[in-house]
Design a protein around this motif. Structure first.
Motif, PDB file in Angstrom:
ATOM      1  N   VAL A   9       0.875  -1.175   0.000  1.00 54.55           N
ATOM      2  CA  VAL A   9       0.000   0.000   0.000  1.00 54.55           C
ATOM      3  C   VAL A   9       0.909   1.220   0.000  1.00 54.55           C
ATOM      4  N   ASP A  10       0.628   2.170  -0.871  1.00 54.72           N
ATOM      5  CA  ASP A  10       1.435   3.385  -0.968  1.00 54.72           C
ATOM      6  C   ASP A  10       0.575   4.590  -0.585  1.00 54.72           C
ATOM      7  N   PRO A  11       0.641   5.012   0.697  1.00 57.53           N
ATOM      8  CA  PRO A  11      -0.199   6.133   1.136  1.00 57.53           C
ATOM      9  C   PRO A  11       0.026   7.418   0.344  1.00 57.53           C
ATOM     10  N   LEU A  12       1.263   7.714  -0.021  1.00 56.27           N
ATOM     11  CA  LEU A  12       1.506   8.936  -0.795  1.00 56.27           C
ATOM     12  C   LEU A  12       0.839   8.879  -2.159  1.00 56.27           C
ATOM     13  N   GLU A  13       0.880   7.715  -2.788  1.00 61.35           N
ATOM     14  CA  GLU A  13       0.212   7.577  -4.087  1.00 61.35           C
ATOM     15  C   GLU A  13      -1.292   7.774  -3.928  1.00 61.35           C
ATOM     16  N   ARG A  25      -8.972   7.901   5.965  1.00 58.86           N
ATOM     17  CA  ARG A  25      -9.491   6.583   5.609  1.00 58.86           C
ATOM     18  C   ARG A  25      -8.574   5.487   6.096  1.00 58.86           C
ATOM     19  N   ARG A  26      -9.180   4.358   6.403  1.00 63.17           N
ATOM     20  CA  ARG A  26      -8.403   3.210   6.846  1.00 63.17           C
ATOM     21  C   ARG A  26      -7.695   2.593   5.646  1.00 63.17           C
ATOM     22  N   ILE A  27      -6.392   2.337   5.813  1.00 67.15           N
ATOM     23  CA  ILE A  27      -5.633   1.689   4.743  1.00 67.15           C
ATOM     24  C   ILE A  27      -5.161   0.296   5.145  1.00 67.15           C
ATOM     25  N   ARG A  36      -4.684   4.455   9.635  1.00 63.15           N
ATOM     26  CA  ARG A  36      -5.469   5.375   8.825  1.00 63.15           C
ATOM     27  C   ARG A  36      -4.540   6.382   8.163  1.00 63.15           C
ATOM     28  N   MET A  37      -4.894   6.793   6.962  1.00 56.88           N
ATOM     29  CA  MET A  37      -4.154   7.846   6.273  1.00 56.88           C
ATOM     30  C   MET A  37      -5.030   9.085   6.292  1.00 56.88           C
ATOM     31  N   SER A  38      -4.450  10.207   6.704  1.00 56.16           N
ATOM     32  CA  SER A  38      -5.216  11.454   6.649  1.00 56.16           C
ATOM     33  C   SER A  38      -4.459  12.479   5.818  1.00 56.16           C
TER      34      SER A  38
END
Length: 112
Positions: A9-13, A25-27, A36-38
């Motif tokens: 999973v790439d949060p920045l992408e 959102r939950r990742i 979670r990513m905010s």
């Protein structure tokens, strides 16, 4: 044991497609916790979690974690844990921040 196909999973992408002023959102789920990513462009309201610590990991921009008696600014790669029951709020130091938050799945949030 049968294992599902795993993929990173790439949060920045994921964050590059976010256009809202605040997006959370939950990742991932890890045992009884969630990641979670905010993406933030403005402050989140004052609150506390009576039954769970909350940890923040800054990945883009700068994240300010405010307390009633001060503040801590996180830069990319920095991590901070807020103990259960401590009143706090978060906001970007500049125009935008992208952060990961770690807390228990059933954590209660009480807005002040």
């Amino acid at each position: 044991m049968h294992r599902q196909a795993l993929s990173p999973v790439d949060p920045l992408e994921i964050s590059h497609d976010v256009t809202q002023a605040y997006h959370n959102r939950r990742i991932a789920a890890v045992n009884d916790h969630e990641v979670r990513m905010s993406v933030m462009t403005h402050a989140f309201p004052w609150h506390h979690h009576p039954d769970s610590d909350e940890s923040f990991y800054c990945i883009e921009g700068e994240l300010v974690v405010e307390f009633t008696d001060g503040a801590v600014t996180l830069r990319p790669g920095q991590f901070l844990t807020v103990p259960a029951g401590v009143r706090h709020r978060t906001r970007p130091a500049g125009e935008r921040s992208v952060n990961l938050t770690f807390e228990r799945l059933s954590a209660e949030t009480i807005f002040d």
